[in-house]
Design a protein around this motif. Structure first.
Motif, PDB file in Angstrom:
ATOM      1  N   MET A 148      14.373   6.284   1.022  1.00  0.00           N
ATOM      2  CA  MET A 148      14.735   5.052   1.710  1.00  0.00           C
ATOM      3  C   MET A 148      13.930   3.911   1.113  1.00  0.00           C
ATOM      4  SD  MET A 148      12.766   5.214   5.402  1.00  0.00           S
ATOM      5  CE  MET A 148      10.958   5.075   5.519  1.00  0.00           C
ATOM      6  N   ASP A 149      14.454   2.713   1.270  1.00  0.00           N
ATOM      7  CA  ASP A 149      13.740   1.509   0.860  1.00  0.00           C
ATOM      8  C   ASP A 149      14.136   0.390   1.812  1.00  0.00           C
ATOM      9  OD1 ASP A 149      11.972   0.023  -0.572  1.00  0.00           O
ATOM     10  OD2 ASP A 149      13.039   0.150  -2.483  1.00  0.00           O
TER      11      ASP A 149
ATOM     12  N   TRP B 266       8.400  -4.089   5.289  1.00  0.00           N
ATOM     13  CA  TRP B 266       9.281  -2.927   5.293  1.00  0.00           C
ATOM     14  C   TRP B 266       8.539  -1.706   4.744  1.00  0.00           C
ATOM     15  CZ3 TRP B 266       9.910  -7.236   2.252  1.00  0.00           C
ATOM     16  CH2 TRP B 266       9.780  -7.080   0.879  1.00  0.00           C
ATOM     17  N   PHE B 267       9.128  -0.544   4.984  1.00  0.00           N
ATOM     18  CA  PHE B 267       8.622   0.727   4.479  1.00  0.00           C
ATOM     19  C   PHE B 267       9.625   1.320   3.497  1.00  0.00           C
ATOM     20  CE2 PHE B 267       6.348   0.344   8.498  1.00  0.00           C
ATOM     21  CZ  PHE B 267       5.085   0.827   8.194  1.00  0.00           C
ATOM     22  N   GLY B 268       9.144   2.250   2.682  1.00  0.00           N
ATOM     23  CA  GLY B 268      10.017   2.963   1.767  1.00  0.00           C
ATOM     24  C   GLY B 268       9.404   4.288   1.377  1.00  0.00           C
ATOM     25  N   GLY B 269      10.207   5.092   0.676  1.00  0.00           N
ATOM     26  CA  GLY B 269       9.679   6.337   0.140  1.00  0.00           C
ATOM     27  C   GLY B 269      10.597   7.517   0.357  1.00  0.00           C
ATOM     28  N   GLY B 270      10.100   8.665  -0.043  1.00  0.00           N
ATOM     29  CA  GLY B 270      10.841   9.906   0.073  1.00  0.00           C
ATOM     30  C   GLY B 270      10.281  10.940  -0.883  1.00  0.00           C
TER      31      GLY B 270
ATOM     32  N   VAL C 228       8.179  17.982  -8.933  1.00  0.00           N
ATOM     33  CA  VAL C 228       8.451  17.302  -7.672  1.00  0.00           C
ATOM     34  C   VAL C 228       7.886  15.890  -7.709  1.00  0.00           C
ATOM     35  CG1 VAL C 228       6.337  17.963  -6.443  1.00  0.00           C
ATOM     36  CG2 VAL C 228       8.478  17.687  -5.152  1.00  0.00           C
ATOM     37  N   HIS C 229       8.497  15.022  -6.909  1.00  0.00           N
ATOM     38  CA  HIS C 229       8.035  13.637  -6.764  1.00  0.00           C
ATOM     39  C   HIS C 229       8.013  13.306  -5.274  1.00  0.00           C
ATOM     40  CE1 HIS C 229       9.706   9.597  -5.727  1.00  0.00           C
ATOM     41  NE2 HIS C 229       8.615   9.212  -6.359  1.00  0.00           N
ATOM     42  N   MET C 230       7.012  12.523  -4.864  1.00  0.00           N
ATOM     43  CA  MET C 230       6.948  12.038  -3.488  1.00  0.00           C
ATOM     44  C   MET C 230       6.244  10.695  -3.477  1.00  0.00           C
ATOM     45  SD  MET C 230       4.929  11.464  -0.588  1.00  0.00           S
ATOM     46  CE  MET C 230       3.424  12.388  -0.878  1.00  0.00           C
TER      47      MET C 230
ATOM     48  N   SER D 183       0.849  -1.184   0.000  1.00  0.00           N
ATOM     49  CA  SER D 183       0.000   0.000   0.000  1.00  0.00           C
ATOM     50  C   SER D 183       0.881   1.229   0.000  1.00  0.00           C
ATOM     51  CB  SER D 183      -0.914   0.005   1.235  1.00  0.00           C
ATOM     52  OG  SER D 183      -1.824   1.099   1.203  1.00  0.00           O
ATOM     53  N   GLY D 184       0.417   2.286  -0.649  1.00  0.00           N
ATOM     54  CA  GLY D 184       1.228   3.487  -0.662  1.00  0.00           C
ATOM     55  C   GLY D 184       0.586   4.631  -1.408  1.00  0.00           C
ATOM     56  N   ILE D 185       1.289   5.744  -1.413  1.00  0.00           N
ATOM     57  CA  ILE D 185       0.890   6.948  -2.135  1.00  0.00           C
ATOM     58  C   ILE D 185       2.041   7.345  -3.039  1.00  0.00           C
ATOM     59  CG2 ILE D 185       1.644   8.347  -0.158  1.00  0.00           C
ATOM     60  CD1 ILE D 185      -0.333  10.512  -1.056  1.00  0.00           C
ATOM     61  N   SER D 186       1.711   7.784  -4.245  1.00  0.00           N
ATOM     62  CA  SER D 186       2.728   8.225  -5.198  1.00  0.00           C
ATOM     63  C   SER D 186       2.259   9.515  -5.850  1.00  0.00           C
ATOM     64  CB  SER D 186       2.959   7.149  -6.261  1.00  0.00           C
ATOM     65  OG  SER D 186       3.929   7.576  -7.198  1.00  0.00           O
TER      66      SER D 186
END
Length: 297
Positions: free
Chosen positions: A209-210, A146-150, A132-134, A116-119
């Motif tokens: 991070m990933d 695990w979690f990831g993103g930035g 921009v990217h998030m 699950s996530g947001i992009s």
């Protein structure tokens, strides 16, 4: 582990939805502002929202999400804010990649996954306003979670003070979790968003991070949430400052060429793009990150 993590999965998915709602509201608020610069005579842009679906190999439901895209606004030329919660079994290529990256055993015997996530990716009308990217996300298998993103800033016309503000805001949100996080995640972003065949970064960096798992799920979620919370205060002031500037044909040319670099990176190197396409997620949602117009020289 499956039963134990049902609550955690629901909590993470709900957080990504709340973050999505906050960002959509803030971006439509920028469109409604009166000082929107050279395109202030246009009608404010609005997000078109549609459901996305993922189907497993046998055609059964495998989750989905919401794709929210605005095109042709006064501030945003194209921006997408997508959320998804998908599940199923990983194909052989995805299993191999995951085992190689994380050293997991047992993937072949039990290749289930949940993610699950947001992009978010924003391409702007005004070349002085940076793209921009998030994204933030949680991934689960029966063998690990695990979690990831930035987020990272991608200006075609660079302003040192904008870069400084973006990074300082990220650091401010990360420091409560430990002083080592910001320099580590900044270095990770610098490496991850590098375009090897061009020999340069695609922007001015940010944090990334990933595979983040300390075995303290609540602490890891809290860190991921603060990466998401940092986004609006890091980015919106830059939009408010730069959207009123006039631009030239040369400025627009620089923007289109820089977008070509962005497209190259996302199609060739981006791990999320590859995973989304290989696991059968909605192709339009996966490729939402591509700019509306680009140019190569």
């Amino acid at each position: 582990m499956t039963a134990h993590f049902d609550t955690e999965k629901a909590t993470a998915a709900a957080w990504f939805r709340r973050l999505r709602d906050d960002i959509v509201a803030a971006f439509e608020g920028l469109e409604d502002s009166h000082d929107t610069g050279p395109l202030s005579d246009q009608a404010p842009g609005r997000f078109d929202v549609s459901e996305t679906k993922r189907q497993s190999d046998d055609g059964s439901d495998a989750g989905g999400g919401l794709m929210s895209v605005m095109r042709g606004g006064r501030v945003f030329e194209k921006v997408g804010v997508n959320i998804s919660t998908v599940f199923g079994t990983l194909g052989e290529r995805a299993q191999a990649a995951m085992m190689a990256r994380k050293g997991l055993s047992g993937m072949k015997e039990d290749p289930r996954f949940w993610a699950s996530g947001i992009s978010l990716v924003a391409h702007m009308q005004n070349p002085h306003v940076p793209a921009v990217h998030m994204n933030t996300r949680m991934f689960w298998t029966p063998h690990a979670w695990w979690f990831g993103g930035g987020s990272d800033l991608n200006p075609c016309i660079e302003y040192d003070e904008d870069t400084a503000h973006f990074h300082a805001t990220q650091k401010q949100h990360l420091d409560p979790h430990g002083a080592a996080h910001y320099p580590r995640l900044k270095e990770w972003a610098d490496e991850y968003f590098f375009v090897p065949h061009r020999g340069r970064a695609r922007g001015v960096g940010g944090i990334f991070m990933d595979d983040h798992c300390t075995q303290d799920w609540q602490a890891d979620l809290s860190l991921t949430q603060d990466i998401g919370r940092a986004f609006l205060p890091a980015y919106v002031p830059l939009v408010e400052k730069r959207r009123v500037q006039e631009w030239s044909d040369a400025d627009k040319e620089a923007q289109l060429v820089h977008r070509g670099l962005y497209a190259e990176y996302n199609l060739v190197y981006d791990r999320g793009t590859k995973f989304g396409l290989e696991t059968g997620h909605d192709a339009n949602a996966v490729l939402m990150s591509l700019p509306p117009l680009a140019k190569w020289i």
